[in-house]
Design an enzyme around this catalytic site. Sequence first.
Site, PDB file in Angstrom:
ATOM      1  N   ASN A   9       1.414  34.182 -15.559  1.00 41.10           N
ATOM      2  CA  ASN A   9       1.234  34.174 -14.106  1.00 41.10           C
ATOM      3  C   ASN A   9       0.070  33.235 -13.799  1.00 41.10           C
ATOM      4  O   ASN A   9      -1.089  33.609 -13.937  1.00 41.10           O
ATOM      5  CB  ASN A   9       0.928  35.599 -13.622  1.00 41.10           C
ATOM      6  CG  ASN A   9       0.705  35.667 -12.118  1.00 41.10           C
ATOM      7  OD1 ASN A   9       0.925  34.670 -11.417  1.00 41.10           O
ATOM      8  ND2 ASN A   9       0.275  36.809 -11.622  1.00 41.10           N
ATOM      9  N   LYS A  11      -0.881  32.070 -11.016  1.00 44.40           N
ATOM     10  CA  LYS A  11      -1.522  32.321  -9.716  1.00 44.40           C
ATOM     11  C   LYS A  11      -1.801  30.993  -9.001  1.00 44.40           C
ATOM     12  O   LYS A  11      -0.995  30.075  -9.099  1.00 44.40           O
ATOM     13  CB  LYS A  11      -2.784  33.165  -9.915  1.00 44.40           C
ATOM     14  CG  LYS A  11      -2.505  34.436 -10.728  1.00 44.40           C
ATOM     15  CD  LYS A  11      -3.630  35.413 -10.742  1.00 44.40           C
ATOM     16  CE  LYS A  11      -3.233  36.616 -11.582  1.00 44.40           C
ATOM     17  NZ  LYS A  11      -4.219  37.667 -11.598  1.00 44.40           N
ATOM     18  N   HIS A  93       3.216  42.325  -7.044  1.00 45.11           N
ATOM     19  CA  HIS A  93       1.903  42.105  -7.678  1.00 45.11           C
ATOM     20  C   HIS A  93       0.801  42.698  -6.792  1.00 45.11           C
ATOM     21  O   HIS A  93       0.869  42.603  -5.565  1.00 45.11           O
ATOM     22  CB  HIS A  93       1.658  40.613  -7.903  1.00 45.11           C
ATOM     23  CG  HIS A  93       0.496  40.378  -8.812  1.00 45.11           C
ATOM     24  ND1 HIS A  93      -0.801  40.472  -8.384  1.00 45.11           N
ATOM     25  CD2 HIS A  93       0.439  40.104 -10.138  1.00 45.11           C
ATOM     26  CE1 HIS A  93      -1.617  40.265  -9.416  1.00 45.11           C
ATOM     27  NE2 HIS A  93      -0.887  40.032 -10.489  1.00 45.11           N
ATOM     28  N   GLU A  95      -2.086  41.742  -6.067  1.00 42.77           N
ATOM     29  CA  GLU A  95      -2.769  40.815  -5.157  1.00 42.77           C
ATOM     30  C   GLU A  95      -1.959  40.616  -3.873  1.00 42.77           C
ATOM     31  O   GLU A  95      -2.521  40.497  -2.786  1.00 42.77           O
ATOM     32  CB  GLU A  95      -3.025  39.476  -5.881  1.00 42.77           C
ATOM     33  CG  GLU A  95      -4.144  39.632  -6.907  1.00 42.77           C
ATOM     34  CD  GLU A  95      -4.064  38.714  -8.113  1.00 42.77           C
ATOM     35  OE1 GLU A  95      -3.340  37.700  -8.062  1.00 42.77           O
ATOM     36  OE2 GLU A  95      -4.736  39.023  -9.116  1.00 42.77           O
ATOM     37  N   GLU A 165       0.497  47.074 -14.325  1.00 41.56           N
ATOM     38  CA  GLU A 165      -0.779  46.370 -14.243  1.00 41.56           C
ATOM     39  C   GLU A 165      -1.797  47.234 -13.492  1.00 41.56           C
ATOM     40  O   GLU A 165      -1.835  47.217 -12.247  1.00 41.56           O
ATOM     41  CB  GLU A 165      -0.607  45.052 -13.477  1.00 41.56           C
ATOM     42  CG  GLU A 165       0.337  44.071 -14.126  1.00 41.56           C
ATOM     43  CD  GLU A 165       0.052  42.638 -13.698  1.00 41.56           C
ATOM     44  OE1 GLU A 165      -0.160  41.799 -14.572  1.00 41.56           O
ATOM     45  OE2 GLU A 165       0.013  42.378 -12.486  1.00 41.56           O
ATOM     46  N   GLY A 171      -7.942  40.668 -14.201  1.00 39.29           N
ATOM     47  CA  GLY A 171      -8.982  39.651 -14.057  1.00 39.29           C
ATOM     48  C   GLY A 171     -10.394  40.186 -14.224  1.00 39.29           C
ATOM     49  O   GLY A 171     -11.363  39.506 -13.869  1.00 39.29           O
ATOM     50  N   SER A 211      -5.962  41.659 -18.006  1.00 42.00           N
ATOM     51  CA  SER A 211      -6.923  41.200 -19.018  1.00 42.00           C
ATOM     52  C   SER A 211      -6.361  41.249 -20.437  1.00 42.00           C
ATOM     53  O   SER A 211      -7.103  41.476 -21.394  1.00 42.00           O
ATOM     54  CB  SER A 211      -8.233  41.997 -18.926  1.00 42.00           C
ATOM     55  OG  SER A 211      -8.835  41.775 -17.663  1.00 42.00           O
TER      56      SER A 211
HETATM   57  P1  PGA Z   1      -5.127  38.758 -15.836  1.00 48.11           P
HETATM   58  O1  PGA Z   1      -4.008  38.815 -14.700  1.00 48.11           O
HETATM   59  O2  PGA Z   1      -4.422  38.590 -17.167  1.00 48.11           O
HETATM   60  O3  PGA Z   1      -5.982  37.571 -15.497  1.00 48.11           O
HETATM   61  O4  PGA Z   1      -5.878  40.046 -15.780  1.00 48.11           O
HETATM   62  C1  PGA Z   1      -2.790  39.480 -14.912  1.00 48.11           C
HETATM   63  C2  PGA Z   1      -1.955  39.455 -13.648  1.00 48.11           C
HETATM   64  O5  PGA Z   1      -2.520  39.560 -12.552  1.00 48.11           O
HETATM   65  O6  PGA Z   1      -0.725  39.325 -13.701  1.00 48.11           O
END
Ligand code: PGA
Length: 249
Positions: A9, A11, A93, A95, A165, A171, A211
Amino acid sequence: MRKKMLAANWKMNLNLQEASDLYSNFIQNLPFNESNHFVVFSPFVFLPQLSTFNSTLALGAQNFYPAEKGAFTGEISISQLKELQVSVVLIGHSERRSYFYESNEFLKQKVDSALNHNMDVVFCCGESLETRDSDKHLAFVEAQLTDSLFHVSKEDILKCSIAYEPIWAIGTGRTANSEQIEEMHKSIRNWISMKYDEETGQSIAILYGGSCNEHNASEIFSCPNVDGGLIGGASLSTEGFLQIAQELN
Ligand code: PGA
């Protein structure tokens, strides 16, 4: 055997050159085989270029609007994405749920729109730290899946993968531990089996995200109900993503 999946991903990161180089490195080096599926969820603007690679590395979109066409300034439809060889979409997701206020009801519409167009879906779910600390994480995730995903037919649910997640792990450099991950993944599989049937529950890939990187992937992927990962930060480097991919088997 259940399919395994590793999804990048990206982003809102990278420029066109970086995205093309990374995608091309992935194509050349990922361990493709019958059970391993790889997807890159790219920003929209790189899709025309990435689609020219014409590869078995699936192209995914991070977002779309669930209408066929019309006055939706700034939005992109599933049909438009299909023209760019996109075969998978990311839905739910955290976000998008939090920054763009996508509700369970709206996500249900996105799920229907994607499946009506024969797109594969990676559906994300996961709880906040507050919800986990109050021990409501299982009920919370079950409601997310029930409200937005579990209304679809058995045939359609088989086109979906689920990514767990936990929001507090995205993140942040803080991953859920193996027991927390396995507890949730096993529960998700049980809910699918109860809603559909045992065989369906056993067929759906359940990915972990939050992460996940080259240092912890081996431990995470060794959980019996983890079938791969949805990788944010660590998918922005060739070495990181390829090392995670080596841990899939
Ligand atoms: P991350 O993001 O691996 O940077 O924690 C995962 C995601 O949001 O899909």
